[in-house]
Design a protein around this motif. Sequence first.
Motif, PDB file in Angstrom:
ATOM      1  N   GLY A   9       0.837  -1.200   0.000  1.00  0.00           N
ATOM      2  CA  GLY A   9       0.000   0.000   0.000  1.00  0.00           C
ATOM      3  C   GLY A   9       0.866   1.242   0.000  1.00  0.00           C
ATOM      4  O   GLY A   9       1.621   1.476   0.950  1.00  0.00           O
ATOM      5  N   LEU A  10       0.807   2.025  -1.072  1.00  0.00           N
ATOM      6  CA  LEU A  10       1.679   3.189  -1.209  1.00  0.00           C
ATOM      7  C   LEU A  10       0.908   4.507  -1.150  1.00  0.00           C
ATOM      8  O   LEU A  10       1.143   5.421  -1.930  1.00  0.00           O
ATOM      9  CB  LEU A  10       2.477   3.091  -2.512  1.00  0.00           C
ATOM     10  N   GLY A  11      -0.018   4.571  -0.192  1.00  0.00           N
ATOM     11  CA  GLY A  11      -0.678   5.844   0.091  1.00  0.00           C
ATOM     12  C   GLY A  11       0.276   6.720   0.884  1.00  0.00           C
ATOM     13  O   GLY A  11       1.485   6.477   0.904  1.00  0.00           O
ATOM     14  N   ARG A  12      -0.245   7.713   1.590  1.00  0.00           N
ATOM     15  CA  ARG A  12       0.619   8.626   2.336  1.00  0.00           C
ATOM     16  C   ARG A  12       1.443   7.914   3.407  1.00  0.00           C
ATOM     17  O   ARG A  12       2.640   8.149   3.547  1.00  0.00           O
ATOM     18  CB  ARG A  12      -0.220   9.742   2.970  1.00  0.00           C
ATOM     19  N   PHE A  13       0.789   7.035   4.157  1.00  0.00           N
ATOM     20  CA  PHE A  13       1.488   6.319   5.230  1.00  0.00           C
ATOM     21  C   PHE A  13       2.515   5.347   4.653  1.00  0.00           C
ATOM     22  O   PHE A  13       3.684   5.355   5.054  1.00  0.00           O
ATOM     23  CB  PHE A  13       0.466   5.580   6.095  1.00  0.00           C
ATOM     24  N   LEU A  29      10.738  -3.796  -0.430  1.00  0.00           N
ATOM     25  CA  LEU A  29       9.863  -4.162  -1.537  1.00  0.00           C
ATOM     26  C   LEU A  29       8.577  -3.360  -1.391  1.00  0.00           C
ATOM     27  O   LEU A  29       7.864  -3.487  -0.402  1.00  0.00           O
ATOM     28  CB  LEU A  29       9.545  -5.657  -1.507  1.00  0.00           C
ATOM     29  N   ALA A  30       8.282  -2.496  -2.372  1.00  0.00           N
ATOM     30  CA  ALA A  30       7.078  -1.669  -2.347  1.00  0.00           C
ATOM     31  C   ALA A  30       6.015  -2.306  -3.248  1.00  0.00           C
ATOM     32  O   ALA A  30       6.284  -2.621  -4.413  1.00  0.00           O
ATOM     33  CB  ALA A  30       7.406  -0.261  -2.826  1.00  0.00           C
ATOM     34  N   ILE A  31       4.815  -2.479  -2.689  1.00  0.00           N
ATOM     35  CA  ILE A  31       3.740  -3.181  -3.406  1.00  0.00           C
ATOM     36  C   ILE A  31       2.474  -2.329  -3.418  1.00  0.00           C
ATOM     37  O   ILE A  31       2.073  -1.779  -2.384  1.00  0.00           O
ATOM     38  CB  ILE A  31       3.429  -4.537  -2.736  1.00  0.00           C
ATOM     39  N   ASP A  32       1.832  -2.252  -4.577  1.00  0.00           N
ATOM     40  CA  ASP A  32       0.551  -1.566  -4.677  1.00  0.00           C
ATOM     41  C   ASP A  32      -0.164  -2.060  -5.931  1.00  0.00           C
ATOM     42  O   ASP A  32       0.477  -2.525  -6.878  1.00  0.00           O
ATOM     43  CB  ASP A  32       0.741  -0.045  -4.743  1.00  0.00           C
ATOM     44  N   VAL A  33      -1.490  -1.947  -5.934  1.00  0.00           N
ATOM     45  CA  VAL A  33      -2.260  -2.362  -7.123  1.00  0.00           C
ATOM     46  C   VAL A  33      -2.264  -1.259  -8.176  1.00  0.00           C
ATOM     47  O   VAL A  33      -2.614  -1.495  -9.337  1.00  0.00           O
ATOM     48  CB  VAL A  33      -3.720  -2.713  -6.754  1.00  0.00           C
ATOM     49  N   ASN A  34      -1.864  -0.051  -7.768  1.00  0.00           N
ATOM     50  CA  ASN A  34      -1.857   1.096  -8.674  1.00  0.00           C
ATOM     51  C   ASN A  34      -0.493   1.218  -9.345  1.00  0.00           C
ATOM     52  O   ASN A  34       0.521   1.498  -8.687  1.00  0.00           O
ATOM     53  CB  ASN A  34      -2.187   2.368  -7.886  1.00  0.00           C
ATOM     54  N   GLU A  35      -0.469   1.032 -10.652  1.00  0.00           N
ATOM     55  CA  GLU A  35       0.799   1.049 -11.395  1.00  0.00           C
ATOM     56  C   GLU A  35       1.490   2.407 -11.325  1.00  0.00           C
ATOM     57  O   GLU A  35       2.723   2.488 -11.229  1.00  0.00           O
ATOM     58  CB  GLU A  35       0.550   0.675 -12.852  1.00  0.00           C
ATOM     59  N   GLU A  36       0.696   3.470 -11.351  1.00  0.00           N
ATOM     60  CA  GLU A  36       1.274   4.817 -11.304  1.00  0.00           C
ATOM     61  C   GLU A  36       2.036   5.045 -10.009  1.00  0.00           C
ATOM     62  O   GLU A  36       3.141   5.595 -10.002  1.00  0.00           O
ATOM     63  CB  GLU A  36       0.160   5.855 -11.460  1.00  0.00           C
ATOM     64  N   LYS A  37       1.443   4.608  -8.882  1.00  0.00           N
ATOM     65  CA  LYS A  37       2.120   4.745  -7.590  1.00  0.00           C
ATOM     66  C   LYS A  37       3.393   3.916  -7.540  1.00  0.00           C
ATOM     67  O   LYS A  37       4.434   4.362  -7.036  1.00  0.00           O
ATOM     68  CB  LYS A  37       1.182   4.328  -6.458  1.00  0.00           C
ATOM     69  N   VAL A  38       3.307   2.704  -8.069  1.00  0.00           N
ATOM     70  CA  VAL A  38       4.479   1.819  -8.069  1.00  0.00           C
ATOM     71  C   VAL A  38       5.615   2.436  -8.874  1.00  0.00           C
ATOM     72  O   VAL A  38       6.781   2.405  -8.456  1.00  0.00           O
ATOM     73  CB  VAL A  38       4.110   0.431  -8.630  1.00  0.00           C
ATOM     74  N   ASN A  39       5.304   3.017 -10.011  1.00  0.00           N
ATOM     75  CA  ASN A  39       6.330   3.635 -10.858  1.00  0.00           C
ATOM     76  C   ASN A  39       7.046   4.775 -10.137  1.00  0.00           C
ATOM     77  O   ASN A  39       8.237   5.016 -10.365  1.00  0.00           O
ATOM     78  CB  ASN A  39       5.706   4.151 -12.156  1.00  0.00           C
ATOM     79  N   VAL A  49       6.646  -3.326  -7.153  1.00  0.00           N
ATOM     80  CA  VAL A  49       5.866  -4.193  -8.037  1.00  0.00           C
ATOM     81  C   VAL A  49       4.375  -3.878  -7.943  1.00  0.00           C
ATOM     82  O   VAL A  49       3.875  -3.481  -6.899  1.00  0.00           O
ATOM     83  CB  VAL A  49       6.086  -5.688  -7.707  1.00  0.00           C
ATOM     84  N   VAL A  50       3.701  -4.074  -9.089  1.00  0.00           N
ATOM     85  CA  VAL A  50       2.244  -3.970  -9.129  1.00  0.00           C
ATOM     86  C   VAL A  50       1.688  -5.346  -8.785  1.00  0.00           C
ATOM     87  O   VAL A  50       1.969  -6.326  -9.476  1.00  0.00           O
ATOM     88  CB  VAL A  50       1.748  -3.537 -10.522  1.00  0.00           C
ATOM     89  N   ALA A  51       0.935  -5.422  -7.696  1.00  0.00           N
ATOM     90  CA  ALA A  51       0.422  -6.724  -7.270  1.00  0.00           C
ATOM     91  C   ALA A  51      -0.773  -6.551  -6.345  1.00  0.00           C
ATOM     92  O   ALA A  51      -0.888  -5.542  -5.641  1.00  0.00           O
ATOM     93  CB  ALA A  51       1.516  -7.525  -6.562  1.00  0.00           C
ATOM     94  N   ASP A  52      -1.647  -7.556  -6.356  1.00  0.00           N
ATOM     95  CA  ASP A  52      -2.795  -7.601  -5.449  1.00  0.00           C
ATOM     96  C   ASP A  52      -2.421  -8.481  -4.264  1.00  0.00           C
ATOM     97  O   ASP A  52      -2.338  -9.707  -4.388  1.00  0.00           O
ATOM     98  CB  ASP A  52      -4.014  -8.163  -6.179  1.00  0.00           C
TER      99      ASP A  52
END
Length: 221
Positions: A9-13, A29-39, A49-52
């Motif tokens: 989860g790459l929100g503010r926290f 390792l940073a994980i989020d379903v949102n590709e833009e945030k992951v990039n 990585v983009v992952a659920d």
Amino acid sequence: MKKQFAVIGLGRFGSSITKALSREGFEVLAIDVNEEKVNQFASIATHAVVADATEENTLKSLGIRNFDHVVVAIGDNIQSSILTTLMLVEQGVNHITVKAQNDYHEKVLLKIGAHKVVHPERDMGIRIAHNIVSKNVLDYLELSDEYSIVELVAGMKVDGRSLIDLDLRAIYECNVMAIKRGEEVNVSPAPKDILYDGDIIIVIGADEDITRMEEELFPDS
């Protein structure tokens, strides 16, 4: 070997945690379903990585059980937060810290096996509130519902007085953990140590005792 962290989860926290850990030189390792945030974290985290994370096979393919510590920082989707935490517990992750939205969410997370639950928005709100109420309170850390650690600025009322003279432990049941004077930090100060106007003292005690001590000895100037 440095510890390996995964942040889901790459929100503010989650973003703040990822950046802080990366700055300290840890593998993240940073994980989020949102590709833009992951990039956005491709050049910050060790891997992004983009992952659920609610999918068991996805977590297995990432080797999530091999990480020393996993932080679940999923935002407003409580169901995803709970399901992800459950997946991590079932896969035997050694240490799981989860961001909770409310007390009910926390209870569920602890029931299913989360090792630590945090309320970043609530805790920051409490700290800011204490800073607003009194300009002598620099920082505030809640240890439990009744006990806290507080940074207080010494004023003229305690200027030139020693700790034994103030007798904070006997009168207020508060313990001075350290005194900061400029760049110098005196950890576990002695009873004969003297406080001066502008010193910063770090105190631990019950909330009601700290409040009483603050009102009597550290009033707003």
